[in-house]
Design a protein around this motif. Sequence first.
Motif: not given
Length: 362
Positions: A227-236
Amino acid sequence: MTDDLFSSLSLRECTARNRVMVSPMCQYSCDDDGLATDWHRVHLGSRAIGGAGIVMTEATAVEPRGRISPNDLGIWSDDHANALAPVAEFVGEQGALPAIQLAHAGRKASKTRPWDGSSPLQPDEGGWETVAPSADAWPYDGNPPEIRAMTREDIAGVVDAFAAAARRSLDAGFEIAEVHAAHGYLLHEFLSPITNHREDEYGGRFENRTRIVREVTDAVRAAWPDDKPVFVRISATDWLPDRESWTVEDSVRLAGQLADAGADLVDVSAGGIHPDQRIPNPGPNYQVPYAERIREGTSLPVGAVGGITEPAQADALVRNGRADLAVVGREHLRDPYFTLHAAKELGAEDRVDWPVQYRRAV
């Protein structure tokens, strides 16, 4: 209705009260143990008081050798989780979603803080051996710290460390976990052919270079509640157009894989893999087109960063469908109450709950 900066954003069962996120920004303010201090509680708590919808910690190391400097925040033990718990609790009490960025610095580890020169630290100076996909040190002017190419056992250990860090973060009270795969740190080093010269299943073709990012995202998602979100940070992009490097097209392709791995949002930044990078036209919104391209090419929501300093500018990103979150960094250092001030400027005071202690000033 058209979404705007003060629309709520629901991801799984979590709802951010608006579309402003405090970008993860290293504070280099721990002692040598990686434990959160009063600085972190005040720094992050004041941005939650200031109205942001999501407040993200700085890059938080999943193991000791994953710190950028000896003064970085960590989450590799229960003691670290206990030190962060009051921070997450206070942020949540102010109405923001507390979020944590899980990170490993790879070859950019073991150096002094920026205001101490960002100089490489040798083991006899309080530094440590660094690890990376390949034994290519960051191109310092001076003597870089000792570096070692990771074995398969090292890689498995890092994946496990991210999962363990996620479990500790949950125990500490965080609502969102973000995997840091950007800015030239370890996971980005695997993605980019600039730094990944392996010839095994973690190097070479796209599927191999992205393997560890998929494995880490899978592991964090498995450790994180449904029920909780996961984000991913990337360098595009690596911003190295004259070399074989990581590109926006690669990022769109990776984002589709991240969606399959259970990621809920891609936090889109750029660069950081090599000091020779060339940033095109730095200025307001200069990285937003990357987020927009990924949003158009996938089913995932995106956060946009880069020169976002004005309320109307942040609002336009959401209204025009260019991004789902305005991820605001340096402006939050200048103005912890950016979101409250934005509500006044945009005529949205009725959609913001000022702290009762501050309402006499409204």
